[in-house]
Design a protein around this motif. Structure first.
Motif, PDB file in Angstrom:
ATOM      1  N   LYS A  76       0.793  -1.253   0.000  1.00 44.17           N
ATOM      2  CA  LYS A  76       0.098   0.060  -0.151  1.00 44.17           C
ATOM      3  C   LYS A  76       0.914   1.100  -0.056  1.00 44.17           C
ATOM      4  CE  LYS A  76      -4.156   1.980   2.181  1.00 44.17           C
ATOM      5  NZ  LYS A  76      -5.031   1.753   3.442  1.00 44.17           N
ATOM      6  N   PRO A  77       2.009   1.322   0.625  1.00 43.83           N
ATOM      7  CA  PRO A  77       2.715   2.660   0.659  1.00 43.83           C
ATOM      8  C   PRO A  77       3.356   3.000  -0.619  1.00 43.83           C
ATOM      9  CG  PRO A  77       3.350   1.203   2.573  1.00 43.83           C
ATOM     10  CD  PRO A  77       2.473   0.408   1.755  1.00 43.83           C
ATOM     11  N   TYR A  78       3.331   1.939  -1.637  1.00 50.87           N
ATOM     12  CA  TYR A  78       3.964   2.231  -2.886  1.00 50.87           C
ATOM     13  C   TYR A  78       2.888   2.363  -3.789  1.00 50.87           C
ATOM     14  CZ  TYR A  78       7.687   0.398   0.256  1.00 50.87           C
ATOM     15  OH  TYR A  78       8.325   0.106   1.320  1.00 50.87           O
ATOM     16  N   ALA A  79       1.691   2.205  -3.722  1.00 56.38           N
ATOM     17  CA  ALA A  79       0.532   2.205  -4.834  1.00 56.38           C
ATOM     18  C   ALA A  79      -0.335   3.323  -4.647  1.00 56.38           C
ATOM     19  CB  ALA A  79      -0.259   0.945  -4.416  1.00 56.38           C
ATOM     20  N   ASP A  80      -0.796   3.839  -5.570  1.00 53.03           N
ATOM     21  CA  ASP A  80      -1.532   5.092  -5.910  1.00 53.03           C
ATOM     22  C   ASP A  80      -2.960   4.590  -5.575  1.00 53.03           C
ATOM     23  OD1 ASP A  80       0.132   6.964  -6.726  1.00 53.03           O
ATOM     24  OD2 ASP A  80       0.282   5.568  -8.612  1.00 53.03           O
ATOM     25  N   GLU A  81      -3.368   3.366  -5.973  1.00 50.90           N
ATOM     26  CA  GLU A  81      -4.677   2.813  -5.659  1.00 50.90           C
ATOM     27  C   GLU A  81      -4.514   1.290  -5.252  1.00 50.90           C
ATOM     28  OE1 GLU A  81      -7.430   3.315  -9.121  1.00 50.90           O
ATOM     29  OE2 GLU A  81      -5.844   4.922  -9.714  1.00 50.90           O
TER      30      GLU A  81
ATOM     31  N   LEU B 287     -13.367 -12.352  -6.157  1.00 48.38           N
ATOM     32  CA  LEU B 287     -13.135 -13.401  -5.598  1.00 48.38           C
ATOM     33  C   LEU B 287     -11.843 -13.308  -4.592  1.00 48.38           C
ATOM     34  CD1 LEU B 287     -13.617 -16.333  -6.550  1.00 48.38           C
ATOM     35  CD2 LEU B 287     -11.609 -16.384  -8.008  1.00 48.38           C
ATOM     36  N   GLY B 288     -11.272 -12.190  -4.548  1.00 46.20           N
ATOM     37  CA  GLY B 288     -10.323 -12.023  -3.459  1.00 46.20           C
ATOM     38  C   GLY B 288      -9.049 -11.636  -3.863  1.00 46.20           C
ATOM     39  N   SER B 289      -8.637 -11.531  -5.067  1.00 47.17           N
ATOM     40  CA  SER B 289      -7.256 -10.898  -5.466  1.00 47.17           C
ATOM     41  C   SER B 289      -7.006  -9.494  -5.400  1.00 47.17           C
ATOM     42  CB  SER B 289      -7.227 -11.163  -6.899  1.00 47.17           C
ATOM     43  OG  SER B 289      -7.282 -12.740  -7.323  1.00 47.17           O
ATOM     44  N   LEU B 290      -5.878  -9.217  -4.697  1.00 48.60           N
ATOM     45  CA  LEU B 290      -5.669  -7.848  -4.355  1.00 48.60           C
ATOM     46  C   LEU B 290      -4.909  -7.128  -5.892  1.00 48.60           C
ATOM     47  CD1 LEU B 290      -5.233  -5.841  -1.893  1.00 48.60           C
ATOM     48  CD2 LEU B 290      -2.828  -6.495  -1.831  1.00 48.60           C
ATOM     49  N   ILE B 291      -5.133  -5.806  -6.041  1.00 49.50           N
ATOM     50  CA  ILE B 291      -4.615  -5.170  -7.121  1.00 49.50           C
ATOM     51  C   ILE B 291      -4.352  -3.974  -6.692  1.00 49.50           C
ATOM     52  CG2 ILE B 291      -5.235  -4.177  -9.402  1.00 49.50           C
ATOM     53  CD1 ILE B 291      -7.719  -6.335  -9.536  1.00 49.50           C
ATOM     54  N   ALA B 292      -2.736  -3.673  -6.699  1.00 49.43           N
ATOM     55  CA  ALA B 292      -2.221  -2.605  -6.524  1.00 49.43           C
ATOM     56  C   ALA B 292      -1.821  -1.562  -7.723  1.00 49.43           C
ATOM     57  CB  ALA B 292      -0.996  -2.717  -5.606  1.00 49.43           C
ATOM     58  N   VAL B 293      -2.091  -0.607  -7.688  1.00 49.24           N
ATOM     59  CA  VAL B 293      -2.013   0.393  -8.895  1.00 49.24           C
ATOM     60  C   VAL B 293      -0.971   1.499  -8.923  1.00 49.24           C
ATOM     61  CG1 VAL B 293      -3.013   1.741 -10.899  1.00 49.24           C
ATOM     62  CG2 VAL B 293      -4.667   0.056  -9.520  1.00 49.24           C
ATOM     63  N   LYS B 294       0.145   1.504  -9.697  1.00 47.45           N
ATOM     64  CA  LYS B 294       1.191   2.533  -9.722  1.00 47.45           C
ATOM     65  C   LYS B 294       1.267   3.207 -10.984  1.00 47.45           C
ATOM     66  CE  LYS B 294       4.844   4.232  -7.966  1.00 47.45           C
ATOM     67  NZ  LYS B 294       4.650   5.198  -6.737  1.00 47.45           N
ATOM     68  N   ASN B 295       0.858   4.434 -11.005  1.00 44.24           N
ATOM     69  CA  ASN B 295       0.773   5.191 -12.223  1.00 44.24           C
ATOM     70  C   ASN B 295       2.148   5.660 -12.583  1.00 44.24           C
ATOM     71  OD1 ASN B 295      -2.088   4.745 -12.555  1.00 44.24           O
ATOM     72  ND2 ASN B 295      -2.375   6.501 -10.838  1.00 44.24           N
ATOM     73  N   GLY B 296       2.361   5.620 -13.910  1.00 44.59           N
ATOM     74  CA  GLY B 296       3.569   6.399 -14.399  1.00 44.59           C
ATOM     75  C   GLY B 296       2.811   7.605 -15.410  1.00 44.59           C
ATOM     76  N   ASN B 297       2.507   7.184 -16.553  1.00 42.53           N
ATOM     77  CA  ASN B 297       1.335   8.054 -17.484  1.00 42.53           C
ATOM     78  C   ASN B 297       0.103   7.226 -17.252  1.00 42.53           C
ATOM     79  OD1 ASN B 297       0.271   9.186 -19.418  1.00 42.53           O
ATOM     80  ND2 ASN B 297       1.822   8.962 -20.935  1.00 42.53           N
ATOM     81  N   VAL B 298      -0.823   8.027 -17.022  1.00 36.98           N
ATOM     82  CA  VAL B 298      -2.218   7.309 -16.870  1.00 36.98           C
ATOM     83  C   VAL B 298      -2.771   7.044 -18.147  1.00 36.98           C
ATOM     84  CG1 VAL B 298      -2.826   8.305 -14.688  1.00 36.98           C
ATOM     85  CG2 VAL B 298      -3.172   9.631 -16.404  1.00 36.98           C
ATOM     86  N   GLN B 299      -2.232   7.585 -19.241  1.00 37.36           N
ATOM     87  CA  GLN B 299      -2.675   7.552 -20.568  1.00 37.36           C
ATOM     88  C   GLN B 299      -1.767   6.154 -21.340  1.00 37.36           C
ATOM     89  OE1 GLN B 299      -5.578   8.809 -21.595  1.00 37.36           O
ATOM     90  NE2 GLN B 299      -5.510   9.793 -19.515  1.00 37.36           N
ATOM     91  N   GLY B 300      -0.825   5.671 -20.442  1.00 34.91           N
ATOM     92  CA  GLY B 300       0.126   4.662 -21.055  1.00 34.91           C
ATOM     93  C   GLY B 300      -0.336   3.318 -21.225  1.00 34.91           C
ATOM     94  N   PRO B 301       0.482   2.356 -21.435  1.00 35.63           N
ATOM     95  CA  PRO B 301      -0.035   0.934 -21.443  1.00 35.63           C
ATOM     96  C   PRO B 301      -0.135   0.488 -20.205  1.00 35.63           C
ATOM     97  CG  PRO B 301       1.884   1.357 -22.840  1.00 35.63           C
ATOM     98  CD  PRO B 301       1.635   2.537 -21.935  1.00 35.63           C
TER      99      PRO B 301
END
Length: 358
Positions: A34-39, A45-59
């Motif tokens: 969590k400290p390194y994620a933006d979201e 089902l229970g999977s955890l998804i951490a999002v780290k943005n560089g370019n929010v329009q990027g791949p």
């Protein structure tokens, strides 16, 4: 190895998190990433998804590692208080007898041992016979079914191996349960951490999936939420650098770098993506190995089939004694895998991804 990383590995490996009962380890994973994620998100089902943005329009770059470990489920309690169980994930029965386990009751962990006969009373026939899992039981010290129930055990509870996290006398070798695949989870955390000060053109998803060991199920639901452009799976591989294993059975050597998976039963990897990864590793002089497996698979087995198809590649980290109570990894493999992923993400751009797909 950095003390912070060792403490993270200890927490991730020691917490029980058997297939379908990943909530405790998911919480540990969330605390570390969590400290390194933006979201932070979670699928149903229970999977955890951490999002780290560089370019929010990027791949969208998806990196998956599974939270669940192989274990067992309580199937019945005998009249005299012994626990019958069924496997969750692949086990060889010969590694189980006389091993300690934790049963995850509603509010606490109950310690038991998988019962075994002393050698003194074994017949010659029994000595040469492999005991089947269906004939095994866990002894929790109960004298009756009623007493076992009063302890808090009930059918459906999960059962996990016990093994303290151990830095061995060679400090680069680390022993624990559940390296499969808490090692991949630790790599995902560290990749997001090291991206903190890096410039890149992507949205990076560090995904800790559930129920991989029973059919790579969590990856199938998580990929639906993300709809990635590129997918990487990190898992453990089979180390063949021990007595009794020949190179035709397992090629991996611990400490010689991550394995680029050429083939497994769940996926033939995307060729251009594989070549891009190999070229990057060679440019950086990072060690890597190849692996090809006729059985088994990774999260990429489901992510590559999403939508119109997602270019995907699996990496495995050579690990000794997987799917047992105690496995061993080499810390150099952790470091080199993290370094490779950080550099791959820095190199990936919209143009690069488009060129891989064409």
């Amino acid at each position: 190895m950095d003390k912070r990383i060792l403490e993270m590995m200890k927490e991730l490996t020691e917490v029980p998190g058997v297939v379908g009962d990943e909530s405790k380890v998911r919480k540990v994973m969330e605390n570390h990433i969590k400290p390194y994620a933006d979201e932070i998100h979670q699928d149903q089902l229970g999977s955890l998804i951490a999002v780290k943005n560089g370019n929010v329009q990027g791949p969208k770059i998806m990196i998956t590692a599974h939270l669940d470990e192989v274990g067992f489920m309580v199937s019945d309690i005998t009249d005299d208080g012994f626990i019958k169980f069924i496997p969750l994930g692949g086990w060889w029965s010969q590694v189980l007898l006389a091993q300690r386990v934790h049963i995850a009751a509603e509010d606490r962990l109950i310690t038991g041992v998988i019962g075994s006969k002393p050698p003194h009373i074994l017949s010659n026939e029994e000595r040469n016979k492999v005991v089947q899992i269906k004939d095994m039981f866990v002894d929790i010290g109960a004298s009756s079914r009623e007493e076992a129930l009063s302890f808090g055990v009930k059918p459906g509870d999960t059962i996990a191996p016990i093994c303290p996290f151990t830095v061995m006398d060679n400090p680069k070798l680390l022993m624990a349960k559940a390296w499969d695949n808490r090692l991949g989870c630790a790599i995902a955390v560290e990749v997001l951490k090291r991206l903190q000060d890096k410039q890149h053109e992507n949205i990076v998803y560090g995904v800790a999936t559930v129920q991989e060991e029973v059919g790579i199920r969590g990856a199938k639901t998580a990929v639906n939420m993300i709809n990635p452009d590129i997918s990487f799976a990190i898992d453990v591989g089979i180390a063949g650098d021990v007595p009794g294993v020949n190179r035709n059975e397992a090629r991996g050597v611990i400490g010689k770098g991550p394995q680029v998976v050429l083939y497994d039963s769940s996926m033939v990897p995307h060729k251009k993506l594989r070549e891009f990864v190999v070229e990057t590793a060679e440019e950086l002089n990072l060690p890597f190995q190849y692996e090809a497996l006729t059985a088994g698979g990774t999260d990429a087995g489901n992510t590559h089939l999403h939508g119109n198809g997602v270019p995907s590649l699996a990496f495995t980290i050579p690990t000794r004694y997987i799917h047992s109570h105690a496995s061993i990894i080499h810390s150099d493999d952790f470091e080199n895998t993290v370094e490779l992923f950080v550099n791959l993400i820095e190199k990936l751009t919209s143009e690069t991804v488009e060129s891989l797909i064409k």
